[in-house]
Design an enzyme around this catalytic site. Structure first.
Site, PDB file in Angstrom:
ATOM      1  N   LYS A   1       0.834  -1.215   0.000  1.00  0.00           N
ATOM      2  CA  LYS A   1       0.000   0.000   0.000  1.00  0.00           C
ATOM      3  C   LYS A   1       0.874   1.273   0.000  1.00  0.00           C
ATOM      4  O   LYS A   1       2.075   1.217   0.311  1.00  0.00           O
ATOM      5  CB  LYS A   1      -0.927  -0.038   1.205  1.00  0.00           C
ATOM      6  CG  LYS A   1      -1.893  -1.235   1.161  1.00  0.00           C
ATOM      7  CD  LYS A   1      -2.965  -1.141   2.217  1.00  0.00           C
ATOM      8  CE  LYS A   1      -3.914  -2.314   2.115  1.00  0.00           C
ATOM      9  NZ  LYS A   1      -5.073  -2.179   3.013  1.00  0.00           N
TER      10      LYS A   1
ATOM     11  N   HIS B   1      -2.252  -5.507   1.229  1.00  0.00           N
ATOM     12  CA  HIS B   1      -3.516  -6.210   1.034  1.00  0.00           C
ATOM     13  C   HIS B   1      -3.183  -7.657   0.701  1.00  0.00           C
ATOM     14  O   HIS B   1      -2.180  -7.919   0.039  1.00  0.00           O
ATOM     15  CB  HIS B   1      -4.282  -5.590  -0.141  1.00  0.00           C
ATOM     16  CG  HIS B   1      -5.437  -6.415  -0.600  1.00  0.00           C
ATOM     17  ND1 HIS B   1      -6.643  -6.437   0.065  1.00  0.00           N
ATOM     18  CD2 HIS B   1      -5.553  -7.284  -1.635  1.00  0.00           C
ATOM     19  CE1 HIS B   1      -7.460  -7.281  -0.554  1.00  0.00           C
ATOM     20  NE2 HIS B   1      -6.819  -7.802  -1.589  1.00  0.00           N
TER      21      HIS B   1
ATOM     22  N   PHE C   1     -15.809   3.021   6.211  1.00  0.00           N
ATOM     23  CA  PHE C   1     -14.431   3.451   5.912  1.00  0.00           C
ATOM     24  C   PHE C   1     -14.122   3.444   4.409  1.00  0.00           C
ATOM     25  O   PHE C   1     -12.992   3.711   4.011  1.00  0.00           O
ATOM     26  CB  PHE C   1     -13.416   2.570   6.665  1.00  0.00           C
ATOM     27  CG  PHE C   1     -13.553   1.086   6.395  1.00  0.00           C
ATOM     28  CD1 PHE C   1     -13.009   0.513   5.257  1.00  0.00           C
ATOM     29  CD2 PHE C   1     -14.224   0.269   7.292  1.00  0.00           C
ATOM     30  CE1 PHE C   1     -13.132  -0.853   5.000  1.00  0.00           C
ATOM     31  CE2 PHE C   1     -14.346  -1.105   7.045  1.00  0.00           C
ATOM     32  CZ  PHE C   1     -13.800  -1.656   5.895  1.00  0.00           C
TER      33      PHE C   1
ATOM     34  N   ARG D   1      -1.974 -14.893   4.214  1.00  0.00           N
ATOM     35  CA  ARG D   1      -2.666 -14.158   5.280  1.00  0.00           C
ATOM     36  C   ARG D   1      -1.989 -14.373   6.629  1.00  0.00           C
ATOM     37  O   ARG D   1      -1.956 -13.486   7.472  1.00  0.00           O
ATOM     38  CB  ARG D   1      -4.157 -14.514   5.294  1.00  0.00           C
ATOM     39  CG  ARG D   1      -4.861 -13.865   4.105  1.00  0.00           C
ATOM     40  CD  ARG D   1      -6.279 -14.303   3.955  1.00  0.00           C
ATOM     41  NE  ARG D   1      -7.171 -13.708   4.938  1.00  0.00           N
ATOM     42  CZ  ARG D   1      -7.696 -12.485   4.846  1.00  0.00           C
ATOM     43  NH1 ARG D   1      -7.385 -11.695   3.830  1.00  0.00           N
ATOM     44  NH2 ARG D   1      -8.520 -12.038   5.767  1.00  0.00           N
TER      45      ARG D   1
ATOM     46  N   TYR E   1     -12.148  -2.091  -4.561  1.00  0.00           N
ATOM     47  CA  TYR E   1     -12.691  -2.298  -3.213  1.00  0.00           C
ATOM     48  C   TYR E   1     -14.218  -2.208  -3.179  1.00  0.00           C
ATOM     49  O   TYR E   1     -14.783  -1.974  -2.111  1.00  0.00           O
ATOM     50  CB  TYR E   1     -12.071  -1.289  -2.239  1.00  0.00           C
ATOM     51  CG  TYR E   1     -10.683  -1.678  -1.756  1.00  0.00           C
ATOM     52  CD1 TYR E   1     -10.489  -2.794  -0.930  1.00  0.00           C
ATOM     53  CD2 TYR E   1      -9.568  -0.932  -2.102  1.00  0.00           C
ATOM     54  CE1 TYR E   1      -9.226  -3.154  -0.482  1.00  0.00           C
ATOM     55  CE2 TYR E   1      -8.296  -1.295  -1.640  1.00  0.00           C
ATOM     56  CZ  TYR E   1      -8.145  -2.400  -0.832  1.00  0.00           C
ATOM     57  OH  TYR E   1      -6.894  -2.759  -0.370  1.00  0.00           O
TER      58      TYR E   1
ATOM     59  N   ASN F   1      -2.292  -0.381   6.544  1.00  0.00           N
ATOM     60  CA  ASN F   1      -1.784  -1.628   7.132  1.00  0.00           C
ATOM     61  C   ASN F   1      -0.798  -2.372   6.215  1.00  0.00           C
ATOM     62  O   ASN F   1      -0.784  -3.602   6.180  1.00  0.00           O
ATOM     63  CB  ASN F   1      -2.954  -2.521   7.567  1.00  0.00           C
ATOM     64  CG  ASN F   1      -3.855  -2.907   6.415  1.00  0.00           C
ATOM     65  OD1 ASN F   1      -3.695  -2.404   5.305  1.00  0.00           O
ATOM     66  ND2 ASN F   1      -4.794  -3.807   6.655  1.00  0.00           N
TER      67      ASN F   1
HETATM   68  P1  CMP Z   1      -7.325  -4.895   2.992  1.00  0.00           P
HETATM   69  O1  CMP Z   1      -6.790  -6.264   3.192  1.00  0.00           O
HETATM   70  O2  CMP Z   1      -6.734  -4.062   1.924  1.00  0.00           O
HETATM   71  O3  CMP Z   1      -8.915  -5.003   2.717  1.00  0.00           O
HETATM   72  C1  CMP Z   1      -9.832  -3.970   3.045  1.00  0.00           C
HETATM   73  C2  CMP Z   1      -9.181  -2.875   3.810  1.00  0.00           C
HETATM   74  O4  CMP Z   1     -10.041  -2.009   4.488  1.00  0.00           O
HETATM   75  C3  CMP Z   1      -8.327  -3.466   4.913  1.00  0.00           C
HETATM   76  O5  CMP Z   1      -7.207  -4.100   4.372  1.00  0.00           O
HETATM   77  C4  CMP Z   1      -8.043  -2.257   5.779  1.00  0.00           C
HETATM   78  O6  CMP Z   1      -6.889  -1.546   5.389  1.00  0.00           O
HETATM   79  C5  CMP Z   1      -9.271  -1.414   5.507  1.00  0.00           C
HETATM   80  N1  CMP Z   1     -10.064  -1.332   6.734  1.00  0.00           N
HETATM   81  C6  CMP Z   1     -10.658  -2.321   7.378  1.00  0.00           C
HETATM   82  N2  CMP Z   1     -11.275  -1.839   8.479  1.00  0.00           N
HETATM   83  C7  CMP Z   1     -11.045  -0.513   8.509  1.00  0.00           C
HETATM   84  C8  CMP Z   1     -11.400   0.531   9.395  1.00  0.00           C
HETATM   85  N3  CMP Z   1     -12.136   0.296  10.479  1.00  0.00           N
HETATM   86  N4  CMP Z   1     -10.981   1.771   9.100  1.00  0.00           N
HETATM   87  C9  CMP Z   1     -10.232   2.023   7.982  1.00  0.00           C
HETATM   88  N5  CMP Z   1      -9.865   1.054   7.108  1.00  0.00           N
HETATM   89  C10 CMP Z   1     -10.259  -0.197   7.383  1.00  0.00           C
END
Ligand code: CMP
Length: 139
Positions: A11, A117, A59, A87, A51, A114
């Protein structure tokens, strides 16, 4: 045994913080083959589409803005049991809850930012990989 391929993105924040090398190292140490990889940037429309499964989540707007805010690294990874094993390698969605040594514990800064993905199923791995790569880009 689940499928052989998963899809990942490094990311924008992790890319900007020069975490790409460490993440690729973890991917190799985890026994994955990198079948395809590129640095690219999602437009807002691309991020909305990628997404769209989360479109109803509170979010979603924040996620789309963040994922289109800078370059990312997209990759298709191969290994037996790829989705589940990747994962495990990346750790919990929230870096604060991710096990020590996982990619998100290492390079993630918040639940949204985070680090990476990782696909959550074989079907989504195929859909997500196809979003970025054509068959002839797979090696
Ligand atoms: P990812 O694996 O990219 O899939 C969906 C993404 O949504 C997840 O990782 C997080 O980065 C994001 N996400 C999930 N929960 C939240 C949240 N509460 N606030 C902001 N982003 C979120």
């Amino acid at each position: 045994m689940s499928g052989k391929r998963t899809f990942t993105m490094i990311k924008p924040t992790a890319y900007k913080n020069n975490c790409t090398g460490q993440i690729i190292q973890k991917i190799y140490e985890g026994g994955f083959h990198i079948a395809a990889m590129k640095i690219t940037k999602l437009s807002k429309k691309d991020a909305e589409k990628f997404y769209e499964i989360h479109a109803e989540r509170p979010f979603y707007g924040e996620l789309v803005d963040f994922m289109s805010s800078g370059p990312i690294v997209a990759a298709i990874l191969e290994k037996e049991n790829a989705v589940e094993d990747y994962r495990k390698l990346i750790g919990a969605t929230n870096p604060a809850e991710a096990e020590k040594g996982t990619v998100r514990a290492m390079c993630g800064t918040s639940i949204g930012e985070n680090a990476v993905h990782g696909s959550d199923s074989d079907d989504n791995a195929k859909i997500e990989g196809d979003f970025f790569f054509s068959e002839r880009e797979l090696h």
